[in-house]
Design an enzyme around this catalytic site. Structure first.
Site, PDB file in Angstrom:
ATOM      1  N   ASN A   1      -7.053   8.098   2.682  1.00  0.00           N
ATOM      2  CA  ASN A   1      -6.684   7.530   3.975  1.00  0.00           C
ATOM      3  C   ASN A   1      -7.503   8.136   5.107  1.00  0.00           C
ATOM      4  O   ASN A   1      -7.676   9.358   5.179  1.00  0.00           O
ATOM      5  CB  ASN A   1      -5.197   7.801   4.244  1.00  0.00           C
ATOM      6  N   GLU A   2      -8.047   7.291   5.982  1.00  0.00           N
ATOM      7  CA  GLU A   2      -8.720   7.709   7.227  1.00  0.00           C
ATOM      8  C   GLU A   2      -9.505   9.001   7.017  1.00  0.00           C
ATOM      9  O   GLU A   2      -9.209  10.035   7.640  1.00  0.00           O
ATOM     10  CB  GLU A   2      -7.691   7.857   8.342  1.00  0.00           C
TER      11      GLU A   2
ATOM     12  N   HIS B   1      -8.637   0.172   9.991  1.00  0.00           N
ATOM     13  CA  HIS B   1      -7.312   0.351  10.566  1.00  0.00           C
ATOM     14  C   HIS B   1      -7.384  -0.010  12.047  1.00  0.00           C
ATOM     15  O   HIS B   1      -8.213   0.530  12.773  1.00  0.00           O
ATOM     16  CB  HIS B   1      -6.831   1.788  10.377  1.00  0.00           C
TER      17      HIS B   1
ATOM     18  N   TYR C   1      -5.705  -0.045  15.513  1.00  0.00           N
ATOM     19  CA  TYR C   1      -4.720   0.407  16.488  1.00  0.00           C
ATOM     20  C   TYR C   1      -5.316   0.244  17.890  1.00  0.00           C
ATOM     21  O   TYR C   1      -5.817  -0.825  18.229  1.00  0.00           O
ATOM     22  CB  TYR C   1      -4.284   1.842  16.177  1.00  0.00           C
TER      23      TYR C   1
ATOM     24  N   GLU D   1      -4.414  -1.090   7.784  1.00  0.00           N
ATOM     25  CA  GLU D   1      -3.282  -0.680   8.621  1.00  0.00           C
ATOM     26  C   GLU D   1      -3.433  -1.333   9.977  1.00  0.00           C
ATOM     27  O   GLU D   1      -4.556  -1.514  10.477  1.00  0.00           O
ATOM     28  CB  GLU D   1      -3.254   0.836   8.842  1.00  0.00           C
TER      29      GLU D   1
ATOM     30  N   TRP E   1       1.447  -1.402   9.056  1.00  0.00           N
ATOM     31  CA  TRP E   1       2.093  -0.074   9.014  1.00  0.00           C
ATOM     32  C   TRP E   1       3.358  -0.130   9.851  1.00  0.00           C
ATOM     33  O   TRP E   1       3.282  -0.485  11.031  1.00  0.00           O
ATOM     34  CB  TRP E   1       1.150   0.992   9.572  1.00  0.00           C
TER      35      TRP E   1
ATOM     36  N   ARG F   1       0.873  -1.177   0.000  1.00  0.00           N
ATOM     37  CA  ARG F   1       0.000   0.000   0.000  1.00  0.00           C
ATOM     38  C   ARG F   1       0.904   1.219   0.000  1.00  0.00           C
ATOM     39  O   ARG F   1       1.720   1.403   0.915  1.00  0.00           O
ATOM     40  CB  ARG F   1      -0.918  -0.010   1.215  1.00  0.00           C
TER      41      ARG F   1
END
Length: 544
Positions: A162-163, A229, A231, A258, A287, A85
């Protein structure tokens, strides 16, 4: 990856939301559509054009901030990845990746037998992050570089932005995502489209989860994949398994676009992410390869882009249980593309024809290839690093946006239809002439955002003369240890307090009464005074 740490709900809030089972995903049966070329979605699975599943196993690479590290793609492939990516910029927050650069990235992915997921990073945290671009703006960028992507549907997935929302007004994600997908389809894009979740990509409010079916249904090609994503919000096995299984049950395509082994907003459960994605046959992209800053340097998989210096995170994702080396399978398109793995011959050493203060025209002898040369990539060479300059289908090109009285070294690569790239040609070194066009100018400088230790700035250059400015270099001196980290709209060099910015190809010409805008991020000391004076092509500029 976010550009700063977002506000994140407490574990209790997340648990309550999970227990409350906000509107469940509605199972959605893929409508009947003509199969698009290249990748496509069927029954919630990402398929290659041969009809077989493709499961992404790869990493993110921050190309837009490190364009001289394009060799990282070969290193990522060597570690076993089947996908990369790639971070790009629309020019709204960072230096724009132009059509030539995008074409070069795609060619490098193909040369290294990687599937390219290309994403615009400027949308990160829209609504909460100052300067972030809209999804519509990101779609406009993709349309502007479409010539580099047309015909690459077997190799490229377009990740719109992105995001694309922070934690403010994130419910607008659904309508904005549908509109951006439609804009791309209307422009002729037949690629599989990837869409990121809001809430800095982590979807803690479940906006993407609960609206994914309607977003998928709104794609006239039925060819959209969703990206979460993971996290700090995803710090337990229950949260990870519940989220991914809801998509699988609803037959909606999902990848983990991610994730990391640690983060400032909490400690994600990477072991479960790797295990559950393998169990469910879902893709993941960790990531990131290298180059992280801002306190999250621990997310580097290798140290200083050196593939021989794997960090603990790199060891985990590449060589650990359920990691890339153990689970990655190369895309079938690379073994079924006619078997052409022979690169074209190297082009002739370029020669310089017309050289001005801001441009040079290069010519070279054609390359040869059994199946035909499809294009040439012109690069700037500085020591052992290369930077994409432009691309062309012919054997002559004019490179613009150069600085006056500056030495440049150029070389050329040839590429064929299978994505094979030749050896580099010999190099030619040229020095641009002095001056650039005369400049009557005014400069407006402002700080658009500021935080402890850093800030975002904007510079508007206005042509106050009666003739066009064709090629320019802007210079100024900072007063208190400010240092630019990223700049868009030009090419920056800084020595101590002295800053010089050469025009980019798309900002080089300023019409009479016209203007161009530069943006940048920088570090600062205790104070942040504005520069006292600016010069453009050695001419003093007035304020405003």
């Amino acid at each position: 990856m976010r550009s700063r740490t977002p506000a994140v709900p407490t574990p209790a809030t997340v648990a309550a939301a999970l227990l409350g089972l906000l509107l469940p995903l509605i199972a959605f049966v893929t409508p009947a559509h003509a199969a698009p070329p290249g990748f496509r979605i069927a029954d919630g699975r990402l398929l290659e054009s041969n009809g077989n599943d493709f499961v992404m196993r790869g990493v993110n690479h921050a190309h837009t901030w490190f364009p001289d590290r394009i060799s990282s793609l070969s290193h990522i492939k060597a570690k076993g990845a089947n996908t990369v990516r790639v971070v790009l910029s629309s020019g709204d927050r960072w230096t724009r990746n132009d059509t030539a650069d995008v074409a070069n990235v795609v060619a490098q992915c193909k040369q290294n037998r990687l599937i390219c997921v290309l994403e615009v990073h400027d949308t990160t945290g829209y609504g909460e992050q100052s300067g972030a671009a809209t999804l519509s703006r990101a779609a406009d960028y993709w349309i502007s570089v479409r010539s580099a992507l047309a015909g690459e549907e077997d190799y490229v997935i377009v990740n719109i932005g992105n995001e694309p929302y922070g934690n403010t007004n994130y419910t607008a994600w659904t309508a904005d995502t549908k509109a951006a997908i439609q804009k791309l389809r209307d422009a002729g894009f037949q690629h599989t489209i990837m869409v990121d979740a809001p809430n800095w990509g982590q979807d803690w409010a479940f906006t993407m989860r609960d609206n994914a079916a309607s977003v998928f249904a709104a794609d006239p090609d039925a060819n959209t994949v969703f990206s979460i994503h993971m996290y700090g919000v995803f710090d337990t096995a229950a949260e990870i398994s519940d989220y991914l299984n809801r998509f699988v049950t609803a037959k909606l395509p999902i990848v983990v676009g991610e994730f990391g082994h640690n983060h400032s907003d909490g400690n994600p459960d990477e072991d479960t992410i790797l295990a559950v994605t393998r169990q469910l046959g879902l893709g993941y992209l960790g990531w990131s390869w290298s180059g992280n800053g801002g306190g999250v340097e621990y997310l580097d998989m290798v140290t200083n882009f050196d593939p021989n210096q794997l960090t603990s995170w790199g060891q985990r994702i590449f060589n650990g249980a359920n990691g890339i080396a153990a689970t990655s399978e190369e895309a079938a398109v690379y073994s079924s593309s006619g078997g052409d793995t022979t690169a074209p011959t190297a082009p002739g050493t370029p020669t310089a024809a017309t050289v001005t203060s801001s441009s040079v025209t290069l010519n070279w002898a054609a390359s040869s290839d059994a199946n035909g040369v499809t294009g040439y990539d012109v690069v700037r060479v500085s020591g052992t690093t290369e930077t994409a300059a432009t691309t062309t289908t012919g054997t002559s090109v004019t490179v613009t946006g150069l600085a006056p009285e500056t030495s440049y070294t150029f070389a050329v690569y040839a590429r064929d239809a299978a994505g094979n790239r030749s050896q580099r040609s010999g190099t030619v070194t040229v020095t641009t002439s002095s001056g650039g066009s005369s400049a009557a100018c005014a400069v407006a400088y402002r700080v658009s955002n500021e935080w402890p230790g850093g800030f975002q700035g904007e510079i508007v250059i206005r042509n106050t003369g009666g003739s066009a400015i064709n090629g320019w270099t802007l210079r100024w001196t900072f007063a208190d240890s400010q240092r630019i980290s990223n700049l868009w709209g030009g090419t920056v060099t800084q020595s101590g307090a002295e800053v010089s910015v050469a025009s980019a190809s798309y900002t080089a010409t300023i019409a009479p009464a016209g203007s161009v805008t530069l943006g940048f991020t920088a570090t600062k000391g205790g104070t942040n005074p504005s520069p006292a004076a600016f010069t453009l092509n050695a001419s003093a500029c007035s304020s405003g």
